[in-house]
Design an enzyme around this catalytic site. Sequence first.
Site, PDB file in Angstrom:
ATOM      1  N   ASN A   6       0.867  -1.181   0.000  1.00 52.59           N
ATOM      2  CA  ASN A   6       0.000   0.000   0.000  1.00 52.59           C
ATOM      3  C   ASN A   6       0.905   1.234   0.000  1.00 52.59           C
ATOM      4  O   ASN A   6       1.519   1.553   1.009  1.00 52.59           O
ATOM      5  CB  ASN A   6      -0.874  -0.036   1.267  1.00 52.59           C
ATOM      6  CG  ASN A   6      -1.667   1.241   1.459  1.00 52.59           C
ATOM      7  OD1 ASN A   6      -1.802   2.038   0.539  1.00 52.59           O
ATOM      8  ND2 ASN A   6      -2.201   1.430   2.664  1.00 52.59           N
ATOM      9  N   TRP A   7       0.972   1.874  -1.165  1.00 57.33           N
ATOM     10  CA  TRP A   7       1.873   3.035  -1.273  1.00 57.33           C
ATOM     11  C   TRP A   7       1.289   4.284  -0.610  1.00 57.33           C
ATOM     12  O   TRP A   7       1.975   5.290  -0.492  1.00 57.33           O
ATOM     13  CB  TRP A   7       2.164   3.329  -2.750  1.00 57.33           C
ATOM     14  CG  TRP A   7       3.127   2.363  -3.394  1.00 57.33           C
ATOM     15  CD1 TRP A   7       3.614   1.191  -2.851  1.00 57.33           C
ATOM     16  CD2 TRP A   7       3.725   2.481  -4.691  1.00 57.33           C
ATOM     17  NE1 TRP A   7       4.468   0.586  -3.741  1.00 57.33           N
ATOM     18  CE2 TRP A   7       4.558   1.358  -4.885  1.00 57.33           C
ATOM     19  CE3 TRP A   7       3.628   3.426  -5.714  1.00 57.33           C
ATOM     20  CZ2 TRP A   7       5.294   1.155  -6.058  1.00 57.33           C
ATOM     21  CZ3 TRP A   7       4.359   3.229  -6.889  1.00 57.33           C
ATOM     22  CH2 TRP A   7       5.189   2.103  -7.049  1.00 57.33           C
ATOM     23  N   LYS A   8       0.010   4.221  -0.238  1.00 56.65           N
ATOM     24  CA  LYS A   8      -0.652   5.383   0.372  1.00 56.65           C
ATOM     25  C   LYS A   8      -0.495   6.611  -0.539  1.00 56.65           C
ATOM     26  O   LYS A   8      -0.479   6.471  -1.755  1.00 56.65           O
ATOM     27  CB  LYS A   8      -0.109   5.638   1.776  1.00 56.65           C
ATOM     28  CG  LYS A   8      -0.056   4.375   2.627  1.00 56.65           C
ATOM     29  CD  LYS A   8       0.186   4.672   4.061  1.00 56.65           C
ATOM     30  CE  LYS A   8       0.422   3.374   4.814  1.00 56.65           C
ATOM     31  NZ  LYS A   8       0.315   3.501   6.247  1.00 56.65           N
ATOM     32  N   HIS A  93      -9.260   0.710   5.213  1.00 56.79           N
ATOM     33  CA  HIS A  93      -7.960   0.953   5.865  1.00 56.79           C
ATOM     34  C   HIS A  93      -8.166   1.906   7.044  1.00 56.79           C
ATOM     35  O   HIS A  93      -8.995   2.823   6.970  1.00 56.79           O
ATOM     36  CB  HIS A  93      -6.978   1.550   4.845  1.00 56.79           C
ATOM     37  CG  HIS A  93      -5.570   1.584   5.364  1.00 56.79           C
ATOM     38  ND1 HIS A  93      -5.137   2.550   6.234  1.00 56.79           N
ATOM     39  CD2 HIS A  93      -4.513   0.762   5.157  1.00 56.79           C
ATOM     40  CE1 HIS A  93      -3.860   2.315   6.539  1.00 56.79           C
ATOM     41  NE2 HIS A  93      -3.460   1.236   5.895  1.00 56.79           N
ATOM     42  N   GLU A  95      -6.572   4.362   8.015  1.00 59.85           N
ATOM     43  CA  GLU A  95      -6.402   5.789   7.695  1.00 59.85           C
ATOM     44  C   GLU A  95      -7.660   6.347   7.033  1.00 59.85           C
ATOM     45  O   GLU A  95      -7.987   7.524   7.213  1.00 59.85           O
ATOM     46  CB  GLU A  95      -5.150   5.975   6.824  1.00 59.85           C
ATOM     47  CG  GLU A  95      -3.882   5.804   7.655  1.00 59.85           C
ATOM     48  CD  GLU A  95      -2.666   5.319   6.909  1.00 59.85           C
ATOM     49  OE1 GLU A  95      -2.646   5.358   5.665  1.00 59.85           O
ATOM     50  OE2 GLU A  95      -1.719   4.861   7.596  1.00 59.85           O
ATOM     51  N   GLU A 163      -4.896  -5.320  10.777  1.00 60.65           N
ATOM     52  CA  GLU A 163      -3.900  -4.265  10.932  1.00 60.65           C
ATOM     53  C   GLU A 163      -4.160  -3.515  12.230  1.00 60.65           C
ATOM     54  O   GLU A 163      -5.004  -2.598  12.258  1.00 60.65           O
ATOM     55  CB  GLU A 163      -3.990  -3.279   9.770  1.00 60.65           C
ATOM     56  CG  GLU A 163      -3.728  -3.887   8.421  1.00 60.65           C
ATOM     57  CD  GLU A 163      -3.174  -2.847   7.467  1.00 60.65           C
ATOM     58  OE1 GLU A 163      -2.024  -3.015   7.046  1.00 60.65           O
ATOM     59  OE2 GLU A 163      -3.859  -1.851   7.191  1.00 60.65           O
ATOM     60  N   GLY A 169       2.775   2.097  10.631  1.00 56.70           N
ATOM     61  CA  GLY A 169       3.715   3.197  10.452  1.00 56.70           C
ATOM     62  C   GLY A 169       4.457   3.606  11.711  1.00 56.70           C
ATOM     63  O   GLY A 169       5.082   4.669  11.753  1.00 56.70           O
ATOM     64  N   SER A 206       3.834  -2.298  10.252  1.00 57.45           N
ATOM     65  CA  SER A 206       5.285  -2.264  10.446  1.00 57.45           C
ATOM     66  C   SER A 206       5.981  -3.564  10.078  1.00 57.45           C
ATOM     67  O   SER A 206       6.949  -3.969  10.726  1.00 57.45           O
ATOM     68  CB  SER A 206       5.619  -1.857  11.893  1.00 57.45           C
ATOM     69  OG  SER A 206       5.172  -0.529  12.137  1.00 57.45           O
ATOM     70  N   GLY A 227       2.915  -1.174   4.216  1.00 58.86           N
ATOM     71  CA  GLY A 227       2.884   0.233   3.848  1.00 58.86           C
ATOM     72  C   GLY A 227       4.275   0.721   3.463  1.00 58.86           C
ATOM     73  O   GLY A 227       4.741   0.526   2.334  1.00 58.86           O
ATOM     74  N   GLY A 228       4.956   1.340   4.423  1.00 60.66           N
ATOM     75  CA  GLY A 228       6.243   1.995   4.150  1.00 60.66           C
ATOM     76  C   GLY A 228       7.244   1.126   3.398  1.00 60.66           C
ATOM     77  O   GLY A 228       7.905   1.591   2.462  1.00 60.66           O
TER      78      GLY A 228
HETATM   79  C1  PEP Z   1      -0.517  -0.025   6.028  1.00 56.70           C
HETATM   80  O1  PEP Z   1      -0.621   1.151   5.748  1.00 56.70           O
HETATM   81  O2  PEP Z   1      -1.402  -0.813   5.677  1.00 56.70           O
HETATM   82  C2  PEP Z   1       0.653  -0.454   6.784  1.00 56.70           C
HETATM   83  C3  PEP Z   1       0.653  -1.664   7.279  1.00 56.70           C
HETATM   84  O3  PEP Z   1       1.657   0.459   6.933  1.00 56.70           O
HETATM   85  P1  PEP Z   1       3.143   0.166   7.524  1.00 56.70           P
HETATM   86  O4  PEP Z   1       3.619  -1.125   6.901  1.00 56.70           O
HETATM   87  O5  PEP Z   1       3.940   1.348   7.102  1.00 56.70           O
HETATM   88  O6  PEP Z   1       2.996   0.029   8.996  1.00 56.70           O
END
Ligand code: PEP
Length: 247
Positions: A6-8, A93, A95, A163, A169, A206, A227-228
């Site tokens: 997920n590049w957000k 999600h 967010e 999640e 993050g 993470s 994500g990241g």
């Molecule tokens: C996400 O946004 O779904 C996520 C898991 O982010 P991160 O891996 O950066 O914690």
Amino acid sequence: MLIAGNWKMNGDPSSLEEFGRMIARAPEAAAKGVDLVVCPPAVLIAKCADRATVSMIAVGGQDCHPDPSGAHTGDISAEMLAACGARYVIVGHSERRTDHGETDALVAKKAEAAQRGGLVAIVCVGETEAERDAGDALAVVKRQIEGSLPATLDPAGLVLAYEPVWAIGTGKTPSIDDIAEMHAHIRALLESRFPAVPVLILYGGSVKPGNAAEILAVDNVDGALVGGASLKADDFLGIALAAPNHG
Ligand code: PEP
């Protein structure tokens, strides 16, 4: 095993080079029985999907509107995503739930829309830190799953992502025992509703190349939502290649 990125709200046309590196290395993941999905920002979906047509990597959206079209400025429908080459879409999600006040009921409509549009819905659930500290994590996730999966859902087009909000993050992750407990709980909930169809359950929060092997080896963890660490091909593939062999 499925590893979804997920590049957000990150990326611009120069990110297509990084995506090209992911495409080039996707066969390494496929050799281990790991499927890859990348969910770039909407403005890059068509370009990514064009590049991915003959590769072992799928493209997804990060959200969709419940309706197929209409007067919804700034929104994108599942049908539009599919027409641009997406095969998956993330809905619910944390967010989106936090930034846009999305409720379980709205997430259920989006999941329904995703399947109407021919997409696999990656439905996200997860507790806050306060909910976990209060001992409510299992109950919260049960309530979210019950509320976020529509009555019409086809389990063959569903991926469930657990999640924990406090792990997204932040660099923090639940203990391996806590991940195992939650995934077993989710498995039981999904099996009681869909006894005939196994649904993939992803862990997200993470995940990095350094912790992926331990997390992906947990019972009932069928992959990760990342994500990241999905922004760089080396990190993303490092996670995928840390998966236990399924191929
Ligand atoms: C996400 O946004 O779904 C996520 C898991 O982010 P991160 O891996 O950066 O914690």
